[in-house]
Design an enzyme around this catalytic site. Structure first.
Site, short mmCIF file in Angstrom:
data_model
loop_
_atom_site.label_atom_id
_atom_site.label_comp_id
_atom_site.label_asym_id
_atom_site.label_seq_id
_atom_site.Cartn_x
_atom_site.Cartn_y
_atom_site.Cartn_z
CG ASN A 259 34.66 -23.86 -90.89
OD1 ASN A 259 35.03 -24.39 -89.84
ND2 ASN A 259 35.39 -22.96 -91.53
CE LYS B 213 34.41 -19.39 -90.43
NZ LYS B 213 34.77 -18.20 -91.16
CG HIS C 90 39.02 -22.21 -93.60
ND1 HIS C 90 39.20 -20.91 -93.23
CD2 HIS C 90 37.71 -22.35 -93.91
CE1 HIS C 90 38.03 -20.28 -93.32
NE2 HIS C 90 37.11 -21.12 -93.72
CD GLU D 220 38.40 -18.21 -90.87
OE1 GLU D 220 38.23 -19.18 -90.11
OE2 GLU D 220 37.46 -17.56 -91.37
CD GLU E 193 35.43 -21.55 -97.63
OE1 GLU E 193 34.27 -21.57 -97.24
OE2 GLU E 193 36.39 -21.54 -96.85
N GLY F 13 33.02 -14.48 -94.00
CA GLY F 13 32.69 -13.78 -92.76
C GLY F 13 32.48 -12.29 -92.95
CB SER G 77 28.89 -14.19 -96.93
OG SER G 77 29.92 -13.62 -96.14
C1 PEP Z 1 33.94 -20.50 -93.95
O1 PEP Z 1 34.36 -20.39 -92.83
O2 PEP Z 1 34.36 -21.43 -94.63
C2 PEP Z 1 32.95 -19.55 -94.44
C3 PEP Z 1 32.57 -19.63 -95.69
O3 PEP Z 1 32.49 -18.61 -93.55
P1 PEP Z 1 31.22 -17.64 -93.76
O4 PEP Z 1 30.11 -18.48 -94.28
O5 PEP Z 1 30.94 -17.08 -92.40
O6 PEP Z 1 31.63 -16.59 -94.74
#
Ligand code: PEP
Length: 251
Positions: A10, A12, A95, A97, A167, A173, A213
């Site tokens: 992803n 972003k 998501h 975000e 998630e 992040g 992460s």
């Molecule tokens: C994501 O954006 O779905 C995500 C899991 O980000 P990160 O791996 O940076 O935590």
């Protein structure tokens, strides 16, 4: 039932078209023998570049959102037909975000999911609890509400086409990963919720990713969990070498 893992990046709001070209060119040879399905979900402006460069490779291209409406007065939105015209295969929906910064709700996630399925896009539906919700023991309730909300009015045939990404918001992040036990427990709960809605066969066949992460260091342990069928990868998908190590976790 054996479920083929899916590792999806992803991006972003990262990567200009020139940067996308550079990353994908470097990535292709590094992941060409992956056993897992590989996808990159990219900004709208990178989709045509990604589709062109990934043609003939094992990398699928996805978008990061899709409008619920077919067309019309929805300034700033991108429709499923527009995505399909570019050759988009997957789409991330809901998501955290989008929920956190852009007012996305379970109802809008549900509406987007219905449109994606009706149009033939392959959805990756994200759910996850905040840190406060985890610390106050509300994770199971929050996830149940998000899953029932997202799948409201969706048929079993359509549900079978969905990938779910668990998630935890506090792990995205932040460099803070859920432990493999926490991820396994919550994902097993999601599968149980899907079984309650659609029966054991659909639940057993559904691919449920972990995201938050995930990286080269923790991917093996997470993927060793019986209910974790892949990853949605943010930060570690922005460099070809890093992403390829996650994709090739079992090499
Ligand atoms: C994501 O954006 O779905 C995500 C899991 O980000 P990160 O791996 O940076 O935590």
């Amino acid at each position: 039932m054996s479920r083929r893992p899916i590792i999806a990046g992803n991006w972003k709001m990262n990567m200009t078209r020139a940067q996308a070209e550079e990353l994908i060119t470097a990535l292709k040879p590094l992941v060409k023998d992956a056993k897992a399905e590989v996808a990159i979900c990219v900004p709208y402006t990178d989709i045509d570049v990604a589709v062109r460069l990934c043609a003939g490779s094992n990398i699928k291209v996805g978008a990061e959102n899709v409008a619920w409406a077919e067309k019309g007065a929805f300034t700033g939105e991108i429709s499923a037909d527009m995505l399909l015209e570019l050759g988009t295969e997957y789409v991330i929906i809901g998501h955290s975000e989008r929920r956190q910064y852009f007012g996305e709700t379970d109802a809008s996630v549900n509406a987007r999911l219905k449109t994606a399925l009706a149009k033939g896009l392959k959805p990756i539906v994200c759910v996850g609890e905040t840190l406060e919700e985890r610390e106050t023991d509300k994770t199971a309730d929050v996830i149940k509400k998000q899953i029932t909300g997202a799948f409201d009015g969706i048929s079993a045939d359509d549900a079978a086409k969905v990938v779910v990404a668990y998630e935890p918001v506090w792990a995205i992040g932040t460099g803070r990963t859920a432990t493999s036990a926490q991820a396994q427990e919550t994902i097993a709960g999601i599968r149980a919720e899907i079984a309650a809605l659609y029966g054991a066969a659909i639940a057993d066949g559904m691919r449920i990713q972990y995201g938050g992460s995930m990286n080269a260091k923790n991917v093996k342990e997470l993927m060793a969990q019986p209910d974790i069928d892949g990853g949605l990868i943010g930060g570690a998908s922005l460099k070809a070498a890093d992403f390829s190590l996650v994709v090739n976790y079992d090499a």
